[in-house]
Design an enzyme around this catalytic site. Sequence first.
Site, PDB file in Angstrom:
ATOM      1  N   GLN A  79      13.447 -22.380 -59.652  1.00 14.81           N
ATOM      2  CA  GLN A  79      12.839 -21.007 -59.624  1.00 14.81           C
ATOM      3  C   GLN A  79      12.381 -20.475 -60.895  1.00 14.81           C
ATOM      4  O   GLN A  79      13.327 -20.405 -61.603  1.00 14.81           O
ATOM      5  CB  GLN A  79      13.664 -19.953 -58.561  1.00 14.81           C
ATOM      6  CG  GLN A  79      13.119 -18.681 -58.215  1.00 14.81           C
ATOM      7  CD  GLN A  79      13.842 -17.587 -57.784  1.00 14.81           C
ATOM      8  OE1 GLN A  79      15.039 -17.863 -57.678  1.00 14.81           O
ATOM      9  NE2 GLN A  79      13.556 -17.033 -56.832  1.00 14.81           N
ATOM     10  N   GLY A  80      10.933 -20.032 -60.994  1.00 13.62           N
ATOM     11  CA  GLY A  80      10.706 -19.207 -62.234  1.00 13.62           C
ATOM     12  C   GLY A  80      10.408 -17.887 -61.836  1.00 13.62           C
ATOM     13  O   GLY A  80       9.042 -17.555 -61.798  1.00 13.62           O
ATOM     14  N   TYR A  81      11.243 -17.149 -61.656  1.00 16.66           N
ATOM     15  CA  TYR A  81      10.820 -15.832 -61.274  1.00 16.66           C
ATOM     16  C   TYR A  81      11.321 -14.728 -62.370  1.00 16.66           C
ATOM     17  O   TYR A  81      10.458 -14.132 -63.083  1.00 16.66           O
ATOM     18  CB  TYR A  81      11.578 -15.331 -59.885  1.00 16.66           C
ATOM     19  CG  TYR A  81      11.115 -15.526 -58.478  1.00 16.66           C
ATOM     20  CD1 TYR A  81      10.217 -16.397 -58.451  1.00 16.66           C
ATOM     21  CD2 TYR A  81      10.912 -14.356 -57.556  1.00 16.66           C
ATOM     22  CE1 TYR A  81       9.345 -16.749 -57.070  1.00 16.66           C
ATOM     23  CE2 TYR A  81      10.400 -14.768 -56.280  1.00 16.66           C
ATOM     24  CZ  TYR A  81       9.738 -15.822 -56.239  1.00 16.66           C
ATOM     25  OH  TYR A  81       8.940 -16.181 -55.195  1.00 16.66           O
ATOM     26  N   SER A  82      12.636 -14.632 -62.728  1.00 14.09           N
ATOM     27  CA  SER A  82      12.980 -13.768 -63.662  1.00 14.09           C
ATOM     28  C   SER A  82      12.436 -13.882 -65.159  1.00 14.09           C
ATOM     29  O   SER A  82      12.180 -14.940 -65.259  1.00 14.09           O
ATOM     30  CB  SER A  82      14.493 -13.401 -63.552  1.00 14.09           C
ATOM     31  OG  SER A  82      15.168 -13.125 -62.672  1.00 14.09           O
TER      32      SER A  82
ATOM     33  N   GLU B 160      15.267 -15.559 -48.877  1.00 14.53           N
ATOM     34  CA  GLU B 160      16.552 -15.900 -49.734  1.00 14.53           C
ATOM     35  C   GLU B 160      17.642 -15.029 -49.462  1.00 14.53           C
ATOM     36  O   GLU B 160      18.956 -15.286 -49.165  1.00 14.53           O
ATOM     37  CB  GLU B 160      16.199 -15.530 -51.242  1.00 14.53           C
ATOM     38  CG  GLU B 160      17.330 -15.917 -52.394  1.00 14.53           C
ATOM     39  CD  GLU B 160      17.040 -15.642 -53.639  1.00 14.53           C
ATOM     40  OE1 GLU B 160      16.064 -15.120 -53.831  1.00 14.53           O
ATOM     41  OE2 GLU B 160      17.829 -15.882 -54.543  1.00 14.53           O
TER      42      GLU B 160
ATOM     43  N   SER C 217      19.609  -7.278 -57.259  1.00 14.85           N
ATOM     44  CA  SER C 217      20.652  -6.961 -57.457  1.00 14.85           C
ATOM     45  C   SER C 217      21.138  -6.202 -56.339  1.00 14.85           C
ATOM     46  O   SER C 217      19.960  -5.610 -55.458  1.00 14.85           O
ATOM     47  CB  SER C 217      20.806  -5.872 -58.538  1.00 14.85           C
ATOM     48  OG  SER C 217      19.964  -5.010 -58.428  1.00 14.85           O
ATOM     49  N   ASN C 218      22.308  -5.835 -55.913  1.00 13.97           N
ATOM     50  CA  ASN C 218      22.567  -5.009 -54.829  1.00 13.97           C
ATOM     51  C   ASN C 218      22.200  -3.531 -54.740  1.00 13.97           C
ATOM     52  O   ASN C 218      21.881  -2.969 -53.814  1.00 13.97           O
ATOM     53  CB  ASN C 218      24.049  -5.067 -54.796  1.00 13.97           C
ATOM     54  CG  ASN C 218      24.601  -6.531 -53.895  1.00 13.97           C
ATOM     55  OD1 ASN C 218      23.751  -7.386 -53.913  1.00 13.97           O
ATOM     56  ND2 ASN C 218      25.762  -6.403 -53.694  1.00 13.97           N
ATOM     57  N   GLU C 219      22.091  -3.258 -55.956  1.00 13.33           N
ATOM     58  CA  GLU C 219      21.250  -1.760 -56.151  1.00 13.33           C
ATOM     59  C   GLU C 219      20.051  -1.796 -55.731  1.00 13.33           C
ATOM     60  O   GLU C 219      19.498  -0.957 -54.812  1.00 13.33           O
ATOM     61  CB  GLU C 219      21.302  -1.376 -57.652  1.00 13.33           C
ATOM     62  CG  GLU C 219      22.669  -1.018 -58.297  1.00 13.33           C
ATOM     63  CD  GLU C 219      23.263  -2.269 -58.816  1.00 13.33           C
ATOM     64  OE1 GLU C 219      23.064  -3.178 -58.550  1.00 13.33           O
ATOM     65  OE2 GLU C 219      24.186  -2.000 -59.709  1.00 13.33           O
TER      66      GLU C 219
END
Lengths: 395, 380
Positions: free
Chosen positions: A125-128, A243, A380-382
């Site tokens: 995966q190339g996301y971030s 995901e 993230s969970n935030e």
Amino acid sequence: MNLDFSPEEIAFREEVRAFIDANYPKHLKGVGLREDLSKEDFLAWHKILGKKGWSAPAWPVEYGGTGWTATQRYIWLEENARAETIPPLPFGVSMVGPVIYTFGTPEQKQRYLPGILSGEVWWCQGYSEPGAGSDLASLKTKAVREGDYYIVNGQKTWTTLGQHADWGFFLVRTDPNAKQQEGISFLLIDMKSPGVSVRPIKLLDGGYEVNDVFLEDVKVPVDQRIYEENKGWTCAKFLLAHERAGIAGVARSKRNVERLKTIAKAEIGDDGKPLIESDDFQMKLAQLEIDLSALEMTELRVLARESAGKGPGPESSLLKIKGTEIQQRLTELTLEAIGNYAQPYTRELGGNEFAVGPEYSRAPGPIYFNWRKASIYGGSNEIQRNIIAKMVLGL
Amino acid sequence: MNFDYTDEQNMLRDSIAKWAQGQYDFDKRREALKSDDAWKKNWATFAELGLLAAPLPEDFGGLGGGPIDVGVVMEEFGKALVVEPYVATVVIGAGALREAGSAAQKDEHLTAIAGGERVIAFAQAEPKSRWALNDVSTTAKKDGAGYVLSGQKAVVFGGPQADTLLVSARTGGGQRDAKGISLFLVPKNAKGVTTRDYPTMDGTRASEVYFENVSVGADALVGAADGALPLIEKLVDEANTAHCHEAVGCLRMMTDLTREYAKTRKQFGRAIAEFQVLQHRMVDMFMATEESVSIALLATLKLDASDAERAKAVAAAKVSIGRAGRFVGQAAVQTHGGMGVTEEMRVGHYFKRVTMLDSTYGNVDYHLKRYAALTAKAAA
């Protein structure tokens, strides 16, 4: 409404259990999912399932899915967790696969789906990007159209197991002038293309599982773009929802609870009795099991809704948050159970070094630190709480 | 009542901070961890700066300080993530000699400790003892005038660097009896002593130590035979208090590093420090750190109180700071996002150290139960 398995479902469970028993590679029994497995080991079970036609149970039948009901898929996951198999990695089967069969052209489906099903092609995966984490849409990797190609330049990061990858799916900016989410496209890139380089990032537990991926004038044929140009964010959102639905890991957590009980039976508490008999340990374990039961029922409700034809929606953020919180509490409690023999850290001495304490004391330290990632990755969970606030509660 | 540090204590703090800044920064420390000998140079510096002498009696080359001085040293060590075996040698080793050593033992060891020529490790925990100090299976059998030691000691901090071991062993009674435990000073190179050295989760090193019919003379015994448990409890309380101050140093750093990171890391067009949910988390980190400072001081100031009062204060500090370490460490990593779980960021190393400290000489649950038992006993 009831929770009982029908006779057919019980028969299915027996069939699945027997299949795993007969076909799961002997040398990988009880090895667990570790980032330092070889590429062959990661893919071994996937390839066996590919031949059987069971590598992607959740896919529509026309693309290679099994046509199982939600209950059957639940049973499948349970049995795999029970046998501690090394499951097919999510990047192909759970992430890019559904994007391709949902948004791809017939040619693209034909070209890419078989390799995902069979386990022949490893995806990453190339996301971030260094500057685009929670704020993914601010990504800067550029793809400039030149005839039948895009020329791609930029840097991606946190690419899990990218060191083994044959292909990657990337979010790139194709329109620098559009509003953030609107100028993004979804590209499939052959990792052997000139200009692609992968550099490992060492994590807190000493392991290598994520990477920086550098893209320098990488030529990507236009027919490797999924869906329309500048509409890649639609694919990205769809993929992220998929995901996080799978990220709860209930079946694996249940297995890890059992593993923790085994450890607590072997460990002697400070009062000289087995730890499993200690009141405060029992209370913590009970609380964890209770929370896991609630999560499991929630996951089943979401699964049931999904099989009624609705894809995973924003409420799957709940599964991600609660699932990862429980996974992390489990790593904590396992660390506590082991006591001071959690302190030795032999992994950097090499795999052949025998454990300092009991064999089960070797992994929980690294896992505790490593698993802090779970509340950070996949959004993230935030961010997941923001999604619930906005999309579910309408705040 | 007075919470002021003396001028000498302030100077001590400054001298360590200055040394750490120049000689023990993150990169130098990382390099040093890869070498077997780098600690020796640092240890010599500790001797020069008077850190090893700080809490030792003046008659033996010490500076006559006490637990407050140790706390000052340890907080700075926490900030710099110092891995050298200071607590094992100066707090426990020298403490045992101060409390129970013979004149000859003090003469032989204390001056050497102050000068940096003696490194002691405390061989106390055992494979099955967990944190129970009374659970001792290693035996010391009377043999003529001396003793013969046999058994295994687990996760001995400073074991790889030590030249001398302070060993708890059973001279009488059963495995978990309070009576019958004695302390011995044994040279690490004594015949029959073998060690297995290994890294620990925080990058420090420890050893398993095996005693196979190790003969020592009567002069190896520290204090009276059979009655060492109260002394061991006191020494471990002192060690825990020192580690609590070290943890405070780690907490301060994690709180500061997280605040600085949040102010510079931009997402959604602004610094993430502007998001209220992260602000509140950082406020909670700050509060946990301040409470930890307070309770570490409480433990320090109660070290000379009665056994029960001392034990309660130290247990309270271990509980509060163990929890604070977990909360602040996890929150610091979470706020750093993906960067927080990488090896290159300092914040994760503080998180690993406080995790290690929590499971050293009793974790949160252990000390909470200990505190509860002491309360119940007093009420009965």
